[in-house]
Design an enzyme around this catalytic site. Structure first.
Site, PDB file in Angstrom:
ATOM      1  N   VAL A 270       0.895  -1.085   0.190  1.00  0.00           N
ATOM      2  CA  VAL A 270       0.212   0.138  -0.561  1.00  0.00           C
ATOM      3  C   VAL A 270       0.311   1.667  -0.580  1.00  0.00           C
ATOM      4  O   VAL A 270       0.437   2.194  -0.597  1.00  0.00           O
ATOM      5  CB  VAL A 270      -1.432   0.008   1.213  1.00  0.00           C
ATOM      6  CG1 VAL A 270       0.056   0.314   2.488  1.00  0.00           C
ATOM      7  CG2 VAL A 270      -1.900   1.209   1.080  1.00  0.00           C
ATOM      8  N   TYR A 271       2.247   0.835   0.541  1.00  0.00           N
ATOM      9  CA  TYR A 271       3.207   2.486   0.728  1.00  0.00           C
ATOM     10  C   TYR A 271       3.174   2.949  -0.849  1.00  0.00           C
ATOM     11  O   TYR A 271       3.380   2.415  -2.224  1.00  0.00           O
ATOM     12  CB  TYR A 271       4.255   2.338   0.443  1.00  0.00           C
ATOM     13  CG  TYR A 271       4.072   1.647   2.145  1.00  0.00           C
ATOM     14  CD1 TYR A 271       3.297   2.042   3.027  1.00  0.00           C
ATOM     15  CD2 TYR A 271       5.830   1.163   3.267  1.00  0.00           C
ATOM     16  CE1 TYR A 271       3.539   1.603   4.676  1.00  0.00           C
ATOM     17  CE2 TYR A 271       5.769   0.852   4.148  1.00  0.00           C
ATOM     18  CZ  TYR A 271       4.581   0.801   5.312  1.00  0.00           C
ATOM     19  OH  TYR A 271       4.307   0.775   6.495  1.00  0.00           O
ATOM     20  N   GLY A 272       2.468   4.567  -1.688  1.00  0.00           N
ATOM     21  CA  GLY A 272       2.678   4.756  -2.493  1.00  0.00           C
ATOM     22  C   GLY A 272       1.575   3.596  -3.626  1.00  0.00           C
ATOM     23  O   GLY A 272       1.531   4.249  -5.166  1.00  0.00           O
TER      24      GLY A 272
END
Length: 328
Positions: free
Chosen positions: A60-62
């Site tokens: 989910v990061y970025g």
């Protein structure tokens, strides 16, 4: 650099882990403080030069861009067997049914997506980012076991949940002969110590390596509380975790500052040294948006606090509302 076995495994990880939530596409994730690929690569290169071999990211990061940036940089700067890559699964990656969570369908899809973005055949540590209240834990643990047995992950871990949930997952895995969790990525620092009540003793008893996130409380332990940064002004998660308790946290922040001044080191080094001296803390996850943050993190390994200093730092703490292990 110092290295330690992760829990009861034979896996060697550096005592500092580089957290990669700071790297990615700010627009796709609506996090204006993150660094783009050109800005991020020097941090990954410097971490490797300092001896850090442990890198933590998440799908989910970025919205996938962090994994892409980390994967390309590590491929350019290191041999695959030299580094330990960790990523996570749970949060929403696409709209509609099955776009999030820890169902077998989601896990099997997301591990393949993460491997593609990272440009690798396997991850060393695959972690569930939160507890999924809508999927039976048996389904999740069997799917994670199959991910390991397929060779797509070497170990599995968990993050940010209640101790009873973690114990239930460990019990389910043991009962069925499935792969056990080897690491817990939890929220722990000098101004948030609720994990010391149940989760930390549980991890010690079960031989689980602890890799705390937010070890500097999003920078609040590294500077005066009156000082703001781009992230502190634009990150709602940071505000949710720490704004409500700022007044009761102030005496702790002041004591970090006093000990840092007495020792001639930075506040970050004192706060990290406290965490590194905790039982079964393997590798705090450090977020860096300045190269000096990495230098301070590694320097903290040389700071050995006395028992009196530890007591002085811990004395002002009062119970906090639980944050992190929350329902979606």
């Amino acid at each position: 650099m110092e290295f330690v076995k992760l829990g009861r495994t034979g896996l060697d990880v550096s005592r500092i882990c580089l957290g990669c939530m700071s790297f990615g596409d700010a627009k796709s994730w609506n996090h204006p403080w993150v660094l783009d690929e050109e800005q991020s690569r020097p941090f990954i290169k410097k971490a490797l030069d300092l001896g850090i071999n442990f890198f933590d990211t998440a799908n989910v990061y970025g919205i996938g861009s962090s994994e892409e940036i980390v994967g390309r940089a590590l491929k350019d700067y290191a041999r695959r067997d030299e580094v330990v890559i960790a990523t996570k699964v749970f949060f929403r990656m696409q709209e509609g049914p099955n776009g999030a969570g820890l169902s077998r369908k989601a896990i099997m899809s997301e591990i393949d997506n993460s491997l593609k973005r990272l440009g690798t055949d396997y991850v060393d540590l695959y972690q569930i980012h939160r507890w999924d209240y809508n999927t039976p834990i048996e389904e999740t643990m069997e799917a994670l076991h199959d991910v390991v047995k397929s060779g797509k992950a070497r170990y599995i871990g968990a993050s940010a949940m209640f101790a009873w949930q973690f114990q239930k997952a460990l019990h389910v895995a043991e009962r069925h002969g499935w792969t056990r969790f080897t690491a817990m990525q939890n929220h722990l620092n000098l101004i948030y110590r609720e994990e010391e009540r149940e989760m930390m003793p549980l991890c010690k008893e079960e031989g689980i390596g602890v890799i705390p996130y937010s070890p500097l409380a999003s920078g609040r332990l590294a500077r005066d509380l009156s000082v703001s940064t781009h992230r502190s002004e634009t990150d709602p998660a940071q505000k949710m975790k720490y704004d409500a308790t700022a007044d009761v946290d102030r005496p702790i922040v002041d004591r970090v500052a006093a000990i840092a001044e007495q020792r001639g080191v930075s506040r970050a080094e004192v706060a990290l040294a406290w965490l590194l001296q905790k039982d079964n803390v393997s590798s705090p996850i450090i977020g860096a948006t300045k190269l000096s943050h990495l230098d301070e993190a590694v320097s903290s390994l040389s700071v050995k606090l006395t028992q009196d200093e530890i007591a002085e730092l811990e004395a002002p703490y009062v119970p906090h509302p639980v944050v992190g292990a929350l329902k979606e």
